[in-house]
Every structure is written in C-alpha cells, then in structure tokens.
Design a protein around this motif. Structure first.
Motif, short mmCIF file in Angstrom:
data_model
loop_
_atom_site.label_atom_id
_atom_site.label_comp_id
_atom_site.label_asym_id
_atom_site.label_seq_id
_atom_site.Cartn_x
_atom_site.Cartn_y
_atom_site.Cartn_z
N GLY A 151 0.80 -1.22 0.00
CA GLY A 151 0.00 0.00 0.00
C GLY A 151 0.83 1.27 0.00
N GLN A 152 2.11 1.13 -0.16
CA GLN A 152 2.96 2.32 -0.14
C GLN A 152 3.67 2.50 -1.48
N TRP A 174 -1.71 7.28 -13.62
CA TRP A 174 -0.67 8.25 -13.31
C TRP A 174 0.68 7.59 -13.62
N TYR A 178 2.37 6.24 2.15
CA TYR A 178 1.13 5.53 1.84
C TYR A 178 0.42 6.24 0.69
N LEU A 179 -0.12 5.48 -0.21
CA LEU A 179 -0.79 6.07 -1.36
C LEU A 179 -1.91 7.01 -0.92
N SER A 180 -2.57 6.62 0.15
CA SER A 180 -3.68 7.44 0.62
C SER A 180 -3.23 8.85 1.00
N ILE A 219 -3.12 10.95 -6.46
CA ILE A 219 -2.71 9.63 -6.91
C ILE A 219 -3.91 8.70 -7.07
N GLN A 220 -5.06 9.17 -6.55
CA GLN A 220 -6.25 8.34 -6.66
C GLN A 220 -6.76 8.25 -8.11
N THR A 221 -6.29 9.14 -8.98
CA THR A 221 -6.72 9.00 -10.38
C THR A 221 -6.23 7.64 -10.88
N LYS A 222 -7.01 7.07 -11.76
CA LYS A 222 -6.70 5.70 -12.21
C LYS A 222 -5.32 5.65 -12.87
N THR A 273 -1.81 13.28 -2.61
CA THR A 273 -2.93 13.91 -3.31
C THR A 273 -2.83 13.64 -4.80
N ASP A 333 -0.35 13.04 -14.32
CA ASP A 333 -1.47 12.28 -14.89
C ASP A 333 -1.23 12.16 -16.40
#
Ligand code: BMA
Length: 870
Positions: A696-697, A759, A747-749, A754-757, A752, A720
């Motif tokens: 997750g990192q 990148w 952590y990916l969470s 990085i949640q786009t599908k 900012t 992106d």
C-alpha cells in the motif's frame, strides 16, 4: 590490445606456404629462438567418405559450412531448410591437405601436430600412418609426428565417422533410455549424451539440429629443440597492504638434459630468474611466488579498470633463448562466499575483497556451424554486454568451452565468466571409457582457461540435478538403474570435475550444478543459485520475480519475436499468424513431454494478452512480445537488485541467438538490440532508483554498485496522463555504497491526486557518475487508455551528429523509432514519451533519413503512429 595466449613466435599465421618456407629458413639461420610453429590452414579438401570427388574446404570449419559455401546444401537458417540437411549427420566425411616441412624443422628434437579441435570421432593419418583416434570435440590433441614426416609432400587425412552412427552404437549397449529431452530427435534416436560434442547442435529449444563434423579449431605443426614451456599457471594468492602475492608456476618439458634458466618478466621488467641445474628429460614443475608492490588491480566492469599485465616467461640455455611464452594476466582475487546466514547461506562473489553484485546474461554459442565468424561475433556480444552495464557472462553448459579470444575479450572488458562444464539437461552414460574421456576433457579445459582474469567459477552442469529430482526422471528407472545413474552423476560432478579444478585451478570455486543449493542439494532459494522459470514456463505473473528472491539467479527469461526484417530473413514477408507453419517450425521450445501440445508461441501470446493491449496482426503481436520481454527483464533485474545483499546476482537467459529465430535473446542473430536490451542496460546502471508499490505504499529504492558513497539528487514527479503534475519532490540524498536503500516511502492514501486511475511516477536520479531515469505506472499497459496522438519531431544536425527531438501531448508508450538506414542505431529506443516532456535521442554521425514510428498507442488504435516533422 589483443595479445593471444600462445607462443610468441607464431609468425606464420595467414601467410602462404612459400612465404612460410622462406621465413622458416631465415629464422633458423638468424634467431636464437628454437621454437617453430605454423598453422596448417591451406590446401584443405573434403569429400563424402564414399564419393570420389574432393572439394574445396576451409579449416577451421565444419562440413555444413563447406557444403553451404559450395552451394551443395541450402541455407539451413532460411525457412524449413534445416530439415533438408539432416542427412549430413549420418554420413562419414574425409578431409585432407598436404604440406612440406624443411629438413631443418624435421631434424629438430621434437616435431608435433597439434589439433585444437576435431569434431568429433576422427581417425587421423599422416602419410598413411594412423597417428590419432579422436573422440571428443572439446579436447586438444598433440601428436608426435617426427618419425612420419618426409622431405617431400606430406599428406594429412582426417576421417570423420558420423557422430550419430557412433552414438547409436554406444546407445544400443545401454538397455534403458538415458534422458536427453532437449535433443530434437525421437527418443530412440537421441544420441547426444554418448558423444562429447556440443549438445545444442543436436537441437535445443532455441537452436536447429545441425550435427556437424569437421576440423573446428586450428591444426598446427610445432617443432622445437631441447625444451619448452608448457602450461603456465598464474594466480593471485592474496592482496595485502598494497602488495599482491602471485603464483607463477611453469611446467617445463625437457628433451635434452642440462642446465636451464627461467626468466619471468612483467611489463618488460624482470621479476624472477631461476637457474635450474641438471634437468633430466621429462616434465619439471617450476614454482614461483612473486611479490608485486602497489599492484594495478583488475576490476570488473563498472568498478574500475580491468588492468592486465603483460607476462613473459623466457627459457634460456647457456645464455641462449630456447622458448618463450607470453600472456595477459589480471591481478585480482575472486572468491565465492557461501556463509550460513539467517536465510540459509550466502552466495556471492567477492572481487579483491569486495562483495560484487553480478549483472549479466547467459551466452550461447553464436552459430551451430562453429568457427564461422566466431571472433567477430564474440566481439559484438561482449561489446553488447559491456554497453548494457554487465559484469558477468555465463558460458552455459549445453554449448561449448569457448575459444581463447572470447575469454581474452572478457579479460579486457572486465566481464567475469561463470563457466559451466559442457553438460546440460541430460543423464550421462556411466561406462569407464566415457568417464575417462570426461576426465581428460575437464583437465584439458581447466588448464586452458585457468589463467584468465575473467574466470570466476567452474560449474558442473546445467540443470542435470534439477532434472533428476524435479522433472520426474528418477522415477523412470528401477532402483538398480537409478542407483547406477546417480552414482555416475556423483562420479562426474562430485569427483572427476571438482578434482580437475582442485588440482589445476585450486583458487577458482567449483559449484556442482546450476541451479543447486549448498552441499549439492536441489535449489531451494535459501542458498546457492536458482533458475527462476516460474515466469514463463509456469505462467506466473511478473510480480513473482520480486517474491521468489533467490540468493543468485543464473537464469530467468521471456521470449520475444525479433524485428520484422529478421523474421523476413527466415520466414519471408507474408507471415500472418504466430501459429503459421513457418513460425511454428522456427519455435523450438515445444515440449510435449512437459505438456502435450506445449509451444512457447502460446506463452508469447499468453503474456502479451495478460499485460498488453490486444493485437491484430502478427507484426503487432511481435512488437508487443518485444515490449513484454523488456518489461519482464526490467521487473526481474530491479527486483533482484533491490533485494541485495540477500540476492547477489542476476543473469538472464540469454543475450544472443545462434540463428535468426524466436527466443529469449535480447540481441537477435543479426546484432539488433531488442527493446529488452535497452531495458537491461537501464536496469543495470551502476546506481538506479527503482520505484515500486509495496504494501500500500509508494516506495523508491536506490541501489548502488559504487564502492564509495555519493551525493545525489532525486526528483520525483507524479503526473497524470495529460501531463499535469500531481506531485513533485526534489531532495538531496547520500547514496550509500554497494547497497540497496529505501529513500522514499509514503502511503498512497497520503498522496494527493494519486487516486486517479492513471498516473506515472518519474524518478530522476542525478549525481557525479549517476544519471538514471525510471517510470512507475500503477496499471498494466493493457489497462491504460493510450489514446492515439501524434509525435512531433525534428531532426537536428550539430557538428555531424544527428539528434531527434520528439514531443507529444499524450503518453506514447513503447515508442520505437526506425531509420531507413539500417546501420543507424539510436542511443535509446522503445521508450515511453511522456506527455509534454520532450525527449532527444542521438544517432552519432549517420544521417537517419526517413523515420518510422510505432507504439503501443498505435497498436491499440489499430492505426499507424502519426508523426509530424517540424
Ligand atoms: C534453461 C537453459 C536451457 C534452455 C533455457 C530455455 O533452463 O538451461 O536449457 O534453453 O532454459 O528453456
């Protein structure tokens, strides 16, 4: 620099007999050196044993190459022609030549013929006298011919018995089948293991079956008086406080009893002088330990200069030079360290006291018709290896012990050699004559190769142990048969071979099988070395490379189809399907014994479909197969390196091809770099930044092969697919020497955007001697949008050097640039052109002319890659 390891006065190479004859007379009258040597390379003819007509032949050479040169067989590398030339292996062949020897030479104390390589069952006649019966292509033979030479024309005839007929005779004496599944012949006709001859010539999963006969290495007439130097043995015993202690033993072969002096010099400076009084006829070992203060050490590629010293031994008698011998010698220590640790036991090479991560590849013989263009091809392979930042090559056990020049080039280029003895994927017969043949072969080749700075390890065999325990072979036999077969294995790989190494090359490590773990056990990844074929043969995902993590990997690989021109050479231009008969024929990795109907063409398709966009035509699939291969090798090498020092070596299967074909090679038969070779070069850089998604990192590892710490700057850019920057970080760091370190983890969470599908994380690592770029995508290429977009480019010429600058608004993945001029090689190719970020590649001095572009985007769109020239 290229000083061959041979007698200094090898003055006669490439000159005609007339010149030679005159030269011998002149030398005899004016030089004190009493050693004569010349190659018998002229006037050779050959014929099929039951035919009358003699035809022109080349020596060294092979019967297939001679037939091909005369147009008597079709080129076996084209189409299915290899099937048309199979008759050649079943026939006996005869070679002959003639030569004159002046009386002054015939009258010398010793006159011998040296055969460096006869392939294989050869009866040799000089003026009608049988002087030799040879039965091992890997053995050199020296035969006393003084009594058989005449003052007139001497005739030398070499009669080659069909290796397969001889092999069959031996096979018929064994009441059960000895497994040799790689050989391309029906089981009852497989004879490769009964003959000490290059196994791959019987067909392999990347090679055609071309079972040659012939004089594949030089034949030389040698003559000398009184005494000569044979088998020097040089080894660095230790390097302490800037002083090297070097063994420089020499064997003298004395004919005429008396007092001799042996002088040893290094780079023209005398290092030792030993007076030897009252030597009797026979062999005398002269031991010397030489101290070298402030030695210039030999270093592997990437760690320093591969410095070589010119060593010369001179043998004198009453102040007169009798013989001399010179060679290049690298002062270095190499130790294989297998120390128990928490995981099992280490397996790494320590060079000059420093643990070195080995980066490299397996080398197969460059041509089944051995001796065709060998030196040229070896030069190319070695320069490809050096260019890809390698420091080790593995000479794999199904091929040959290579020519001197190969090891000399490795010495000069800082490439260490993992040398297998020539045994692969088979069970050996256990009769005494066979074992004795092996013992002689091992001793001969260990003595021949032991002085090379590049030689790092001797390995008993390729996969024979694995086959016995893991491929179910042990279960094919009765307990008595199995006991005999295993005892034979032990005799060869635990006794004969290690004894040859311990006796003649005691400083070099011996490892009984590749792969195997400590104490000769089957490989278990906790110790010893590994062949990681879970990816490919077992269809495992590429992520497995990072999970398996052996201590040292000597094989892993993925196949690809070579570029269209190479395919066209063997298959014509009209191939439409990977399952077409011509492609099916070329694909030699077809193993019914593994799985009925198994063909690596299916595996190519499997991995292409698993990771990449769907393809339409054969050409598209071929293109994608090359990109998948590049992705595979990058994934593996970076995983192995990130996990150093647990894992200390990453040698992939295979750098070269032996014919134009579909295979695991990264450079095709014609020398074209596949995308994988560029990928290997990048992943093998001395210092790399390797970004990964783990637990997750987002982590970035920096791996350094440097021996000193370095300051560097790491720039992380998250974008992106429109090229918008989502995150950019730039920080200075200290790159620790010879280590893998995590320099960034988050952590990916917490990141900012990085949640786009889609990148891409671009890592740019810079510093003194450091310049590495890498890109991480969270998804497979097959899952990316990859919209079609034009590449805008311009060609700039500056002081004769051509540069191509490219840019695109979108990510162009796997962009290949081809010039109409096939001599042009770009400094980079098959890269990802990032949105809005220009990329420049250079061609050197050649004008690239018209350019053609191809990419995954164009394949996904089913149209040609657009390119707009500015
Ligand atoms: C390895 C090698 C070769 C073979 C290659 C590809 O195991 O040792 O025997 O050609 O795999 O299958």
């Amino acid at each position: 620099m290229n000083v061959p390891l041979q007698k200094n006065n090898d003055f006669a190479r490439f000159v005609s007999w007339a010149v030679l004859f005159a030269t011998i007379i002149i030398w005899t009258s004016c030089t004190p050196v009493s050693y004569k040597e010349f190659k018998l390379s002229d006037h050779w003819q050959f014929r099929q044993a039951d035919e009358n007509t003699w035809l022109r032949a080349s020596v060294p050479g092979t019967v297939h190459a001679d037939l091909l040169n005369l147009g008597l067989i079709p080129d076996p590398f084209i189409g299915m022609n290899d099937t048309l030339v199979q008759w050649v292996e079943r026939v006996d062949w005869e070679y002959k030549t003639h030569f004159r020897v002046p009386r002054s030479v015939r009258n010398m104390d010793a006159v011998k013929l040296k055969f460096e390589g006869l392939d294989t069952y050869a009866d040799v006649f000089l003026n009608g006298h049988k002087i030799l019966e040879a039965s091992n292509m890997f053995l050199g033979y020296e035969v006393d011919v003084k009594d058989f030479l005449t003052g007139g024309r001497n005739e030398l005839v070499v009669y080659f018995h069909s290796p397969v007929k001889r092999g069959l005779e031996k096979k018929n004496k064994v009441p059960y089948i000895l497994q040799a599944t790689s050989e391309q012949a029906p089981e009852e006709k497989r004879t490769s293991i009964f003959t000490r001859k290059a196994p791959f010539q019987y067909g392999w999963d990347w090679a055609p079956r071309l079972v040659t006969s012939g004089i594949w290495r030089p034949v030389t007439l040698k003559a000398w008086n009184q005494a000569r130097i044979i088998y020097p043995y040089l080894a660095t015993d230790s390097i302490l406080n800037d002083t090297a202690f070097v063994t420089m033993d020499v064997m003298l072969e004395v004919i005429s009893p008396g007092d001799y002096t042996l002088i040893t010099s290094m780079n023209g400076i005398e290092k030792g002088r030993i007076n030897l009084e009252g030597l009797e006829p026979g062999e005398h070992q002269v031991n010397q330990n030489i101290r070298i203060v402030e030695p210039e050490l030999w270093w592997p590629n990437g760690l320093g200069e591969p410095a070589l010293q010119d060593i010369e031994f001179i043998l004198e008698r009453v102040g007169r030079q009798i013989d001399s011998y010179s060679l290049e010698f690298g002062i270095r220590t190499v130790r294989l360290v297998q120390q128990p640790d928490t995981a099992g036991a280490s397996f790494y090479f320590e060079v000059n006291g420093i643990p070195v991560f080995m980066k490299g590849a397996n080398v197969i013989p460059p041509d089944p018709l051995l001796s065709r263009d060998m030196e040229k091809t070896y030069r190319r392979i070695i320069s490809d290896a050096v260019a890809a930042n390698m420091n080790m090559l593995r000479v794999w056990g199904g091929g040959i012990y290579k020519d001197e020049i190969f090891y000399q080039l490795c010495d000069q280029s800082g490439l260490l050699v993992w040398q297998d003895f020539i045994f692969a994927c088979a069970i050996q017969p256990g009769d005494e004559a066979h074992l004795e043949n092996i013992r002689r072969e091992a001793e001969y080749n260990v003595k021949r190769l032991r002085n090379h700075a590049s030689l790092a390890i001797w390995c008993g065999n390729n996969e024979n142990l694995t086959a016995w325990y893991r491929w179910g072979w042990r279960d094919l036999y009765t307990p008595e048969q199995a006991e005999f077969i295993w005892r034979t294995y032990e005799r060869i790989f635990h006794e004969i071979l290690p004894q040859a190494v311990a006796t003649y090359d005691p400083k070099t490590a011996y490892h009984s099988s590749s792969p195997s773990s400590i104490n000769n056990t089957v490989s278990d990844r906790r110790s010893g070395n590994e062949h990681d074929w879970t990816i490919w043969f077992a269809h495992a995902p590429l992520a497995n490379y990072a999970q398996n993590l052996p201590r040292f990997v000597t094989e892993f690989g993925m196949q690809s189809i070579p570029k269209p021109e190479t395919v066209a050479y063997f298959a014509g231009k009209e191939v439409t399907d990977i399952f077409s008969p011509i492609i099916d024929h070329r694909q030699r990795s077809r193993m019914d014994w593994h799985l009925p109907g198994y063909s690596s063409n299916n595996v190519i398709k499997f991995y292409a479909e698993r990771y990449f966009p769907e393809t339409g035509s054969f050409d598209e699939l071929a293109f994608v197969s090359r990109l998948v291969q590049a992705k595979g090798y990058k994934t593996a090498i970076e995983a192995h390196r990130r996990n150093m020092p647990h894992c200390m070596g990453s040698l992939y299967w295979q750098i070269n091809d032996c014919w134009p074909t579909i295979s695991w090679s990264t450079v095709d038969f014609f020398g074209n770099w596949k995308p994988s070779h560029y990928a290997v070069r990048n992943s093998n850089e001395a210092v790399i930044a390797s970004p990964v998604l783990e637990d997750g990192q987002l982590k970035v590892y920096v791996v350094s092969d440097f021996l000193e710490k370095e300051n560097a700057n790491l720039m992380l850019t998250l974008i992106d697919m429109e090229g918008n920057i989502l995150m950019q970080k730039d920080f200075d760091l200290i790159v620790l020497p010879n280590l893998s370190q995590i320099v960034f983890s988050e952590y990916l969470s917490g990141i900012t955007g990085i949640q786009t599908k889609e990148w891409a994380l671009i890592t740019r690592l810079t510093g003194e001697g450091i310049g590495h770029e890498n890109i991480l995508y969270p998804v497979k290429p097959g899952e990316m949008e990859l919209e079609p977009a034009p590449v805008r480019y311009r060609v700039i010429e500056e002081s004769g050097v051509y540069k191509i600058e490219m840019v695109s608004d979108k990510l162009i993945k796997g962009l290949s640039v081809e010039s109409e001029n096939d001599q042009v090689r770009f400094c980079d190719n098959y890269f990802d052109l990032l949105p809005g970020i220009p990329k420049i590649i250079t061609t050197g001095l050649q004008n690239p002319g018209t350019l053609q572009f191809k990419s995954l985007n164009s394949i996904r769109a089913g149209e040609a890659q657009q390119a707009i020239k500015n």
